[in-house]
Scaffold this motif. Structure first.
Motif, PDB file in Angstrom:
ATOM      1  N   THR A   3      21.745-101.295 -42.436  1.00  0.00           N
ATOM      2  CA  THR A   3      20.597-101.126 -42.041  1.00  0.00           C
ATOM      3  C   THR A   3      19.948-101.989 -41.097  1.00  0.00           C
ATOM      4  OG1 THR A   3      19.874-102.257 -44.096  1.00  0.00           O
ATOM      5  CG2 THR A   3      20.242 -99.847 -44.387  1.00  0.00           C
ATOM      6  N   ARG A   5      16.310-103.364 -38.834  1.00  0.00           N
ATOM      7  CA  ARG A   5      14.836-103.340 -39.052  1.00  0.00           C
ATOM      8  C   ARG A   5      14.271-102.515 -37.732  1.00  0.00           C
ATOM      9  NH1 ARG A   5      13.955-109.514 -37.822  1.00  0.00           N
ATOM     10  NH2 ARG A   5      15.211-108.911 -35.795  1.00  0.00           N
ATOM     11  N   ALA A 117      13.831 -93.331 -41.353  1.00  0.00           N
ATOM     12  CA  ALA A 117      14.781 -94.489 -42.146  1.00  0.00           C
ATOM     13  C   ALA A 117      15.876 -93.821 -42.464  1.00  0.00           C
ATOM     14  CB  ALA A 117      14.049 -94.917 -43.382  1.00  0.00           C
ATOM     15  N   ARG A 118      15.841 -92.442 -42.987  1.00  0.00           N
ATOM     16  CA  ARG A 118      17.094 -91.861 -43.580  1.00  0.00           C
ATOM     17  C   ARG A 118      18.080 -91.359 -42.189  1.00  0.00           C
ATOM     18  NH1 ARG A 118      13.873 -88.142 -46.329  1.00  0.00           N
ATOM     19  NH2 ARG A 118      14.432 -86.726 -44.486  1.00  0.00           N
ATOM     20  N   LEU A 122      17.301 -97.108 -41.645  1.00  0.00           N
ATOM     21  CA  LEU A 122      16.447 -98.270 -41.449  1.00  0.00           C
ATOM     22  C   LEU A 122      16.016 -99.069 -42.651  1.00  0.00           C
ATOM     23  CD1 LEU A 122      14.022 -96.507 -38.984  1.00  0.00           C
ATOM     24  CD2 LEU A 122      15.872 -97.957 -38.309  1.00  0.00           C
ATOM     25  N   ASP A 123      15.730-100.226 -42.630  1.00  0.00           N
ATOM     26  CA  ASP A 123      15.328-100.998 -43.910  1.00  0.00           C
ATOM     27  C   ASP A 123      13.681-101.013 -43.579  1.00  0.00           C
ATOM     28  OD1 ASP A 123      14.514-102.365 -46.071  1.00  0.00           O
ATOM     29  OD2 ASP A 123      15.914-103.876 -45.822  1.00  0.00           O
ATOM     30  N   LEU A 124      13.034-100.356 -44.385  1.00  0.00           N
ATOM     31  CA  LEU A 124      11.486-100.195 -44.131  1.00  0.00           C
ATOM     32  C   LEU A 124      10.826-101.467 -44.572  1.00  0.00           C
ATOM     33  CD1 LEU A 124      10.808 -96.279 -45.013  1.00  0.00           C
ATOM     34  CD2 LEU A 124      11.032 -97.337 -42.740  1.00  0.00           C
ATOM     35  N   SER A 127      10.618-103.905 -41.884  1.00  0.00           N
ATOM     36  CA  SER A 127      10.191-103.106 -40.713  1.00  0.00           C
ATOM     37  C   SER A 127       8.436-103.478 -40.304  1.00  0.00           C
ATOM     38  CB  SER A 127      10.629-101.558 -40.704  1.00  0.00           C
ATOM     39  OG  SER A 127      11.789-101.603 -40.863  1.00  0.00           O
TER      40      SER A 127
END
Ligand SMILES: [Mg+2]
Ligand SMILES: [Zn+2]
Length: 195
Positions: A3, A5, A117-118, A122-124, A127
């Motif tokens: 993942t 950022r 994100a999907r 991404l790692d929310l 973020s």
């Protein structure tokens, strides 16, 4: 999948002048500082993802083809300036009070962030969200990211509105480049962490 950022970026009033409902890329004036901000964030391994509410589509001010063409021009311009964006997600719906569909993608609802994100891995929680309106700050909070308010666009008005509601962005920056600088400073391993 590893993942990443991300820094989510509002479009109008954050990356470009808020001129209402532009229907053509030639009507879009990107802040020169936006290219530098995206370059710096990318260099620090952030994905840069635009999340924008384009209710002009739902309102009938332009059609889907025109919005797609505008966004193709937008993405191409950032790429040409050495600042390619990782994604651009938009909600096309008019506000419900204007007869639009009730959707889950209009900010401050988290729909666009969850989709990005999907799709982008991404790692929310690590973020950021940068924008000029209360809904941008609330969206950032709703996706579990760190919200930054910029004072361009509607930023000054938003600062007062957020304060009246008791909502505080993690930081308020003069504009997109100052916002990026704050994020990068905060992320430095030798930095002093959140202030
Ligand atoms: Mg905006
Ligand atoms: Zn929507």
């Amino acid at each position: 999948m590893k993942t990443r950022r991300a820094v989510f970026l509002d479009r109008d009033g954050t990356l470009n002048e808020d001129t209402g409902y532009p229907a053509d890329f030639r009507q879009v004036h990107i802040y020169p500082a936006a290219f530098e901000a995206v370059r710096l964030l990318r260099r620090a391994a952030f994905a840069t993802v635009v999340v924008t509410h384009q209710s002009g589509l739902g309102r009938g001010y332009f059609d889907e083809g025109e919005l797609d063409a505008l966004h193709a021009g937008f993405l191409a311009e950032f790429a040409r300036r050495g600042a390619p964006l990782d994604g651009l997600y938009s909600c096309p719906h008019a506000p419900a009070e204007r007869g639009g569909a009730v959707c889950s993608c209009a900010k401050p609802q988290p729909g666009l962030g969850l989709r990005a994100a999907r799709e982008l891995g991404l790692d929310l929680t690590v973020s950021y969200m940068v924008g000029d309106k209360p809904d941008d700050v609330l969206f950032g909070l709703n996706i579990g990211a760190t919200p930054v308010l910029v004072l361009t666009g509607y930023g000054r008005r938003s600062e007062a509105r957020l304060a009246a509601r008791g909502v505080r962005p993690a930081h308020t920056a003069a504009g997109i480049l100052a916002a990026a600088a704050w994020i990068l400073e905060r992320e430095r391993p030798s930095g002093h962490g959140p202030v």
